[in-house]
Design a protein around this motif. Structure first.
Motif, PDB file in Angstrom:
ATOM      1  N   LYS A   1       0.830  -1.215   0.000  1.00 56.11           N
ATOM      2  CA  LYS A   1       0.000   0.000   0.000  1.00 56.11           C
ATOM      3  C   LYS A   1       0.866   1.267   0.000  1.00 56.11           C
ATOM      4  N   GLY A   2       0.573   2.134  -0.954  1.00 56.40           N
ATOM      5  CA  GLY A   2       1.309   3.403  -1.041  1.00 56.40           C
ATOM      6  C   GLY A   2       2.706   3.260  -1.627  1.00 56.40           C
ATOM      7  N   GLN A   3       2.993   2.086  -2.189  1.00 57.24           N
ATOM      8  CA  GLN A   3       4.356   1.809  -2.629  1.00 57.24           C
ATOM      9  C   GLN A   3       4.498   1.821  -4.149  1.00 57.24           C
ATOM     10  N   ILE A   4       5.764   1.900  -4.570  1.00 58.55           N
ATOM     11  CA  ILE A   4       6.124   1.800  -5.987  1.00 58.55           C
ATOM     12  C   ILE A   4       6.566   0.368  -6.296  1.00 58.55           C
TER      13      ILE A   4
ATOM     14  N   VAL B   1       8.114  -1.936  -9.445  1.00 55.44           N
ATOM     15  CA  VAL B   1       8.801  -1.737 -10.729  1.00 55.44           C
ATOM     16  C   VAL B   1       8.652  -2.982 -11.599  1.00 55.44           C
TER      17      VAL B   1
ATOM     18  N   ILE C   1       5.458   0.977 -12.244  1.00 58.51           N
ATOM     19  CA  ILE C   1       6.195   1.695 -13.285  1.00 58.51           C
ATOM     20  C   ILE C   1       7.033   0.676 -14.061  1.00 58.51           C
TER      21      ILE C   1
ATOM     22  N   PHE D   1      -1.578   8.225  -6.948  1.00 59.16           N
ATOM     23  CA  PHE D   1      -1.697   8.053  -5.495  1.00 59.16           C
ATOM     24  C   PHE D   1      -2.742   9.003  -4.925  1.00 59.16           C
TER      25      PHE D   1
ATOM     26  N   ALA E   1      16.233  -1.901  -8.953  1.00 59.38           N
ATOM     27  CA  ALA E   1      14.957  -1.304  -8.529  1.00 59.38           C
ATOM     28  C   ALA E   1      14.809  -1.412  -7.010  1.00 59.38           C
TER      29      ALA E   1
ATOM     30  N   GLY F   1      16.797   1.070  -5.306  1.00 65.81           N
ATOM     31  CA  GLY F   1      16.174   2.388  -5.417  1.00 65.81           C
ATOM     32  C   GLY F   1      14.917   2.519  -4.573  1.00 65.81           C
ATOM     33  N   GLY F   2      14.529   1.440  -3.878  1.00 62.00           N
ATOM     34  CA  GLY F   2      13.400   1.539  -2.956  1.00 62.00           C
ATOM     35  C   GLY F   2      12.107   0.890  -3.421  1.00 62.00           C
ATOM     36  N   ALA F   3      12.141   0.162  -4.520  1.00 59.99           N
ATOM     37  CA  ALA F   3      10.926  -0.518  -4.978  1.00 59.99           C
ATOM     38  C   ALA F   3      10.465  -1.514  -3.914  1.00 59.99           C
TER      39      ALA F   3
ATOM     40  N   ASN G   1       2.366  10.462  -8.727  1.00 58.41           N
ATOM     41  CA  ASN G   1       1.785  11.203  -7.600  1.00 58.41           C
ATOM     42  C   ASN G   1       0.281  11.393  -7.778  1.00 58.41           C
TER      43      ASN G   1
END
Lengths: 235, 235
Positions: free
Chosen positions: B9-12, B14, B207, B198, B37, B40-42, B195
């Motif tokens: 939830k609320g996440q990206i 890849v 993405i 979201f 990815a 980079g925080g995926a 953005n």
């Protein structure tokens, strides 16, 4: 030499670099990324280290702007700092060799003018690219005999303009006042930024992170998402 | 199952995909891209084919949305079209299995409702994601028992909205009217587009090309440069 520069006029060059410890590190991976860039229409590749330069030239057949990022204890210069580094890039087959051409002291007190002289003598066909951080360094690079000047290091020396985006002002000033062509490189993330560099007269535009560093591209999306999540929690 | 969705939830997420013949094709390469990815925080990876799903899960440990793109002569459906394809993804360990949930006929006259029933029975912990192209298909997917609906196919069926950017209108309508969460996927190129998804209430944003397809990123820069060069020649 002039034919090589003419071939890259008005073109996009893609920088394919990964550092040790990064997910995409290694010549196999970098050659694949360079091939992808070629498939997307890149006219040349900027690459780091003799191993990557060899692998990318063999894979793609595209002209390569070679650099070698190395750290030395006695200098802040890290893009192809020493004569030995520069010669290794030439030996690897790079059509263009790029090096730090800032005014900072080099390792072993080497002098840029000597490096230029040795490369010219041993590799007369190689194009010399000067990575600079200020307009004055660009002038000096032309005086030293470089064939092309690149805006690569603006924002990466403590005394140069510090900003998030490309240094259009320096680019423009260099284009107006130098006799040699000027390449736009550094902090170019978006197509409209590349367009603006061409509109100002950039000979070529070199794109790196915006194409070949998926971890940074991911980070930009994740950072925005995290900010939103934080705000939602606080609200 | 709900914990897995909560985690995203609320996440990206890849999407890391390459097709045969492309420079980055192969599980080794895709696992490296997925690792980038992750660095980079995926929060998760969407991946194509059992081989890539296995390699990416082993490399990154991140939850995987698995698909299998396959072409069949008797159907336009290509994202995990058959029961066999879907089961192979489940077998490969995907935490979430995504499949075409459009109204189009499937290969071998298979029915989506049967596929859902078999997966639920054999893999009760797997999250089912419906890739749809219209609002009505989203409603139907919820009715069929899918856990999450994704806007993936808007613009990719002949009868859905054809546009360059994300289909915010459909996304919004699905979020307002569905009980299950909605993932935003498809044509999201820029951070501000993610953005906006979201802000509309997307559960997660997926993405792909904007991060993991360097050939397309290169192409966008090259196309603009070519246009400029053409105009200069004509002028």
């Amino acid at each position: 030499m002039m034919a090589m520069l003419q071939q890259l006029k008005g073109q996009i060059v893609v920088s394919c670099q990964a550092y040790e410890g990064e997910a995409l590190f290694g010549s196999v991976m970098m050659a694949a990324m360079a091939q992808a860039a070629k498939d997307g229409g890149a006219a040349g590749i900027r690459a780091n280290s003799p191993a990557d330069i060899r692998a990318i030239r063999q894979q793609t057949g595209l002209p390569v702007i070679g650099i070698w990022k190395r750290e030395y204890a006695d200098s802040e210069v890290y893009i192809s700092p020493t004569l030995q580094d520069v010669l290794a890039i030439c030996e690897a087959g790079a059509e263009i060799v790029a090096m730090d051409a800032t005014s900072r002291p080099r390792p072993n007190q080497e002098r840029l003018t000597d490096i230029v002289a040795v490369v010219r003598s041993r590799y007369p066909k190689i194009v010399l690219m000067a990575d600079i951080s200020t307009y004055e360094e660009g002038l000096e690079a032309e005086r030293l005999g470089f064939d092309i000047v690149a805006t690569t290091l603006s924002g990466y020396t403590p005394y140069s303009r510090q900003q998030e985006g490309p240094d259009y002002e320096m680019l423009k000033k260099l284009i107006v006042h130098l006799g040699v062509p000027v390449a736009a490189e550094g902090k170019i993330q978006h197509v409209d930024e590349a367009n603006r560099c061409f509109a100002l007269g950039a000979h070529m535009v070199i794109i790196g992170s915006a194409i070949t560093r998926p971890q940074l591209l991911t980070r930009s999306f994740v950072t925005a998402a995290e900010q939103r999540n934080r705000c939602n929690l606080e609200a």
